[in-house]
Design an enzyme around this catalytic site. Structure first.
Site, PDB file in Angstrom:
ATOM      1  N   VAL A  84      28.293  10.327  48.426  1.00 19.32           N
ATOM      2  CA  VAL A  84      27.162  10.603  47.536  1.00 19.32           C
ATOM      3  C   VAL A  84      26.942   9.437  46.565  1.00 19.32           C
ATOM      4  CG1 VAL A  84      26.261  12.180  45.773  1.00 19.32           C
ATOM      5  CG2 VAL A  84      27.490  13.092  47.739  1.00 19.32           C
ATOM      6  N   ARG A 119      38.673   1.304  44.922  1.00 21.15           N
ATOM      7  CA  ARG A 119      38.661   0.392  46.078  1.00 21.15           C
ATOM      8  C   ARG A 119      37.853  -0.867  45.773  1.00 21.15           C
ATOM      9  NH1 ARG A 119      35.783   4.140  50.041  1.00 21.15           N
ATOM     10  NH2 ARG A 119      34.746   4.519  48.075  1.00 21.15           N
ATOM     11  N   VAL A 141      23.523  22.368  43.336  1.00 16.22           N
ATOM     12  CA  VAL A 141      23.148  23.475  44.241  1.00 16.22           C
ATOM     13  C   VAL A 141      22.060  22.973  45.183  1.00 16.22           C
ATOM     14  CG1 VAL A 141      22.170  25.806  44.380  1.00 16.22           C
ATOM     15  CG2 VAL A 141      23.678  25.203  42.475  1.00 16.22           C
ATOM     16  N   LYS A 165      28.595  27.405  43.133  1.00 20.04           N
ATOM     17  CA  LYS A 165      27.137  27.235  43.108  1.00 20.04           C
ATOM     18  C   LYS A 165      26.466  28.494  42.552  1.00 20.04           C
ATOM     19  CE  LYS A 165      26.897  23.967  46.960  1.00 20.04           C
ATOM     20  NZ  LYS A 165      26.920  23.850  48.427  1.00 20.04           N
ATOM     21  N   GLY A 194      23.993  15.934  51.908  1.00 17.87           N
ATOM     22  CA  GLY A 194      23.659  14.641  52.493  1.00 17.87           C
ATOM     23  C   GLY A 194      23.385  13.635  51.405  1.00 17.87           C
TER      24      GLY A 194
END
Ligand code: HSE
Length: 385
Positions: free
Chosen positions: A11, A37, A118, A191, A289
């Protein structure tokens, strides 16, 4: 606006790319990225030290997408205490610590916006916050976890069993290697708690919501549902009660062709609220996504940039009392364990499979947890009449 980005995973990197392109020309730039990282594209702004990013006075807003409870909670709280606005997509962290973070933010006059917690990129929560300023929200709920919807839909349409479908969901990148948050409905419960907090204007804690996931669903359960013309969906629901408390619960639920949830396929979500004046508004689409989630985060940033977030007015003063004892319906139940006397059977479907008479939601959840000791594969699904 200059933001600090906490987390550069799926994300976080999606948000970074989105902000970098700045196609919408709102002039929101990233001033620091908290990431362990060594990643070439962020080498000039990467830091492993949260205090270093927070000490930058040109950064006024932090976007937290670390995921999980800690250190996300500690870092988000630090950001708010440092006077930064907070945008988060982390439903576990925020639901667990909602009162604390919101109160700190209100005391310091900064915003906390969380549209992406949500439904990923579905513009649900922001609209729920907006409508709650002008209408009385009576109910919130729906399908809010794409991974389990994918699993249930695949089992239904392909006749596959749970284990192979979970493996497929992991291979496709929907489910984590530890899938507990999704299949045990922890993600859904958090949620729903946030939906209740926003819709009912008081802080709701996820631990208070009776919850059952889909870890123990079997192919034979689905075969029975299919024979009855029903589909099973993992649904969360919160209903405002007259005394100001909320009847909230999360459980697998049987739905028929006339219900919206029946036609929600794959990783899609279907989330709704019911307003006293506005009626039912349902939102559907991909609830996860990197690209879609980045849009909701970006919209939150634009709101804050323009000086008003709909979440600013949501009350966090009182704790919402969750009371699911009034809700009643029939249940599908499969168990090898002996049935306690409180469970009255309406129909015996076969060996160890039953349809119960209408019974209290809280009672069913309580009894199932007790019966789990004798039969850990027990499964039930509410019958949405
Ligand atoms: N694991 C979550 C889901 C991600 O499957 O819906 C989005 O919150």
């Amino acid at each position: 606006m200059k933001v600090g980005l906490f987390g550069y995973g799926v994300v976080g990197s999606g948000i970074y790319e989105f902000l970098l392109r700045d196609e919408m020309r709102h002039n929101i730039t990233v001033g620091g990225v908290l990431e362990r990282r060594d990643i070439p594209e962020i080498k000039d702004i990467r830091s492993e030290n949260v205090d270093e990013i927070l000490a930058d006075p040109t950064i006024d807003t932090v976007i937290e997408v670390l995921g999980g409870f800690e250190p996300a909670h500690t870092f988000a709280l630090k950001a708010v205490k440092a006077g930064k606005n907070l945008i988060t997509a982390n439903k576990l962290m925020l639901a667990e610590n909602y009162s604390e973070i919101m109160r700190e933010a209100r005391e310091r006059g900064v915003s906390v916006a969380f549209s992406a917690t949500v439904g990923g990129g579905i513009p649900f929560l922001k609209n729920l916050a907006l409508v709650s300023h002008a209408d009385t929200v009576l109910e919130v709920g729906g399908i809010m976890n794409g991974t389990t919807n994918f699993i249930l839909d695949e089992m239904q349409s392909k006749g596959a069993d749970f284990a192979e479908t979970l493996k497929k969901a992991q291979e496709l990148g929907y489910a984590e290697s530890n899938p507990s948050a999704d299949i045990d409905a922890i993600d859904l419960r958090c949620k729903l708690a946030l939906c209740c907090s926003v819709g009912f204007d008081a802080a709701c804690h996820p631990d208070d919501i009776p919850t059952m996931g889909v870890r123990h669903i079997q192919k034979r359960d689905i075969d029975i549902f299919r024979a009855h013309g029903l589909r099973v969906r993992l649904i969360g629901k919160g209903v405002r009660l007259e005394d100001g408390s909320v009847c909230a619960f999360c459980e697998p639920t049987l739905v028929g062709p006339g219900q919206n949830e029946y036609s929600v396929y794959g990783v899609e979500n279907y989330i709704y609220y019911i307003g006293e004046r506005t009626g039912k508004h349902g939102f559907g689409g991909f609830g996860a996504g990197r690209k879609t989630t980045a849009v909701n985060v970006y919209l939150d940033a634009i709101d804050i940039l323009h000086g008003y977030s709909p979440f600013d007015q949501v009350s966090c003063e009182e704790n919402l009392k969750v009371d699911a004892s009034g809700a009643k319906h029939r249940y599908y139940l499969r168990t090898n364990a002996e049935l306690p006397k409180e469970i009255e059977v309406e129909v015996r479907l076969g060996s160890g499979t039953y349809i119960t008479k209408p019974m209290g939601v809280l009672e069913m959840h309580r009894l199932a947890h007790i019966m789990q000791e004798a039969d850990e594969t027990i499964f039930f699904a509410g019958w949405a009449d």
